[in-house]
Motif scaffolding. Sequence first.
Motif, PDB file in Angstrom:
ATOM      1  N   GLU A 108       3.714  57.992  39.174  1.00  0.00           N
ATOM      2  CA  GLU A 108       4.396  59.190  39.636  1.00  0.00           C
ATOM      3  C   GLU A 108       3.508  60.192  40.365  1.00  0.00           C
ATOM      4  OE1 GLU A 108       6.105  61.240  36.308  1.00  0.00           O
ATOM      5  OE2 GLU A 108       4.179  62.016  35.594  1.00  0.00           O
ATOM      6  N   LEU A 109       2.190  60.083  40.227  1.00  0.00           N
ATOM      7  CA  LEU A 109       1.297  61.079  40.833  1.00  0.00           C
ATOM      8  C   LEU A 109       1.529  61.273  42.337  1.00  0.00           C
ATOM      9  CD1 LEU A 109      -2.261  60.899  39.209  1.00  0.00           C
ATOM     10  CD2 LEU A 109      -0.799  62.907  39.473  1.00  0.00           C
ATOM     11  N   PRO A 110       1.715  60.198  43.128  1.00  0.00           N
ATOM     12  CA  PRO A 110       1.976  60.423  44.558  1.00  0.00           C
ATOM     13  C   PRO A 110       3.225  61.254  44.821  1.00  0.00           C
ATOM     14  CG  PRO A 110       1.302  58.156  44.175  1.00  0.00           C
ATOM     15  CD  PRO A 110       1.532  58.762  42.823  1.00  0.00           C
ATOM     16  N   ALA A 111       4.242  61.156  43.962  1.00  0.00           N
ATOM     17  CA  ALA A 111       5.452  61.954  44.132  1.00  0.00           C
ATOM     18  C   ALA A 111       5.153  63.436  43.908  1.00  0.00           C
ATOM     19  CB  ALA A 111       6.552  61.488  43.181  1.00  0.00           C
ATOM     20  N   ALA A 187       7.973  57.830  34.332  1.00  0.00           N
ATOM     21  CA  ALA A 187       7.560  58.122  35.701  1.00  0.00           C
ATOM     22  C   ALA A 187       8.708  58.720  36.512  1.00  0.00           C
ATOM     23  CB  ALA A 187       7.045  56.849  36.373  1.00  0.00           C
ATOM     24  N   LEU A 188       8.425  59.838  37.193  1.00  0.00           N
ATOM     25  CA  LEU A 188       9.420  60.507  38.028  1.00  0.00           C
ATOM     26  C   LEU A 188       9.206  60.140  39.495  1.00  0.00           C
ATOM     27  CD1 LEU A 188       9.202  64.061  36.406  1.00  0.00           C
ATOM     28  CD2 LEU A 188      10.965  62.331  36.005  1.00  0.00           C
ATOM     29  N   GLN A 192      14.178  62.441  41.591  1.00  0.00           N
ATOM     30  CA  GLN A 192      14.262  63.029  40.246  1.00  0.00           C
ATOM     31  C   GLN A 192      13.546  64.374  40.194  1.00  0.00           C
ATOM     32  OE1 GLN A 192      12.565  59.481  38.423  1.00  0.00           O
ATOM     33  NE2 GLN A 192      14.399  59.250  37.154  1.00  0.00           N
ATOM     34  N   LEU A 193      12.390  64.458  40.842  1.00  0.00           N
ATOM     35  CA  LEU A 193      11.654  65.724  40.858  1.00  0.00           C
ATOM     36  C   LEU A 193      12.463  66.817  41.556  1.00  0.00           C
ATOM     37  CD1 LEU A 193       7.890  64.840  41.514  1.00  0.00           C
ATOM     38  CD2 LEU A 193       8.841  66.142  39.600  1.00  0.00           C
ATOM     39  N   ALA A 194      13.043  66.474  42.706  1.00  0.00           N
ATOM     40  CA  ALA A 194      13.851  67.455  43.444  1.00  0.00           C
ATOM     41  C   ALA A 194      15.030  67.926  42.596  1.00  0.00           C
ATOM     42  CB  ALA A 194      14.332  66.852  44.760  1.00  0.00           C
TER      43      ALA A 194
END
Length: 207
Positions: A108-111, A187-188, A192-194
């Motif tokens: 998920e870090l790149p997101a 992992a997002l 999902q983050l938005a």
Amino acid sequence: MNRRLTLLVVPLLLAVAGCTADKAGDEPAPRPAAAERPSPFRDCATLGTAPAAAAPGSGTATPAAGAQALPELTLSCFTGGAPVALRSVAGPAVINVWASWCPPCRKELPAFQRLSERAAGQLQVVGVNSRDSRSSAQALGEDFGIRFPILVDQGEALQRELKRSFFPMTLFVDADGRVRHIEASGALDDAQLAKLVRQHLGLTVPA
């Protein structure tokens, strides 16, 4: 006889040594130690400055049930400099707790890096590296192009204060410094983050 043998053997040894040196010279230079390489992460000097588009109380409705202030912790910054009081981080902010050995964290870090770029001026993205080695954290940051500021919490003080020991774990903090939501479902991705930013911080992140 011995002299003739010496004259034959010495050039042969020199040739072999020359080949060995050439071969070693063709090998790539080893990667410098993490301490000798510049950190990929941004420094923490601006964490106390609110995003340009944020104002106290903006982006959120009435306080969510159970909303709490960030714990009273002081953490070191990965790049050095003065330690950072967690409560001094100006919101809105998304704080991601991660470690290089954690597969969902790596996924998920790149997101989170893309979120920090898309939401620049609206919110801050901050990482908290926990239970990790400096060299492994730095190598992952370099490989994934992570640029947002990283705090260091090797003693898991933040997880202990929140009474949650999940990896990864993400805190959604409003402009008044209240933790509106803690996400620990795995992992997002970008969508999902938005959605979580919109739902808990009232902010629409550009696609």
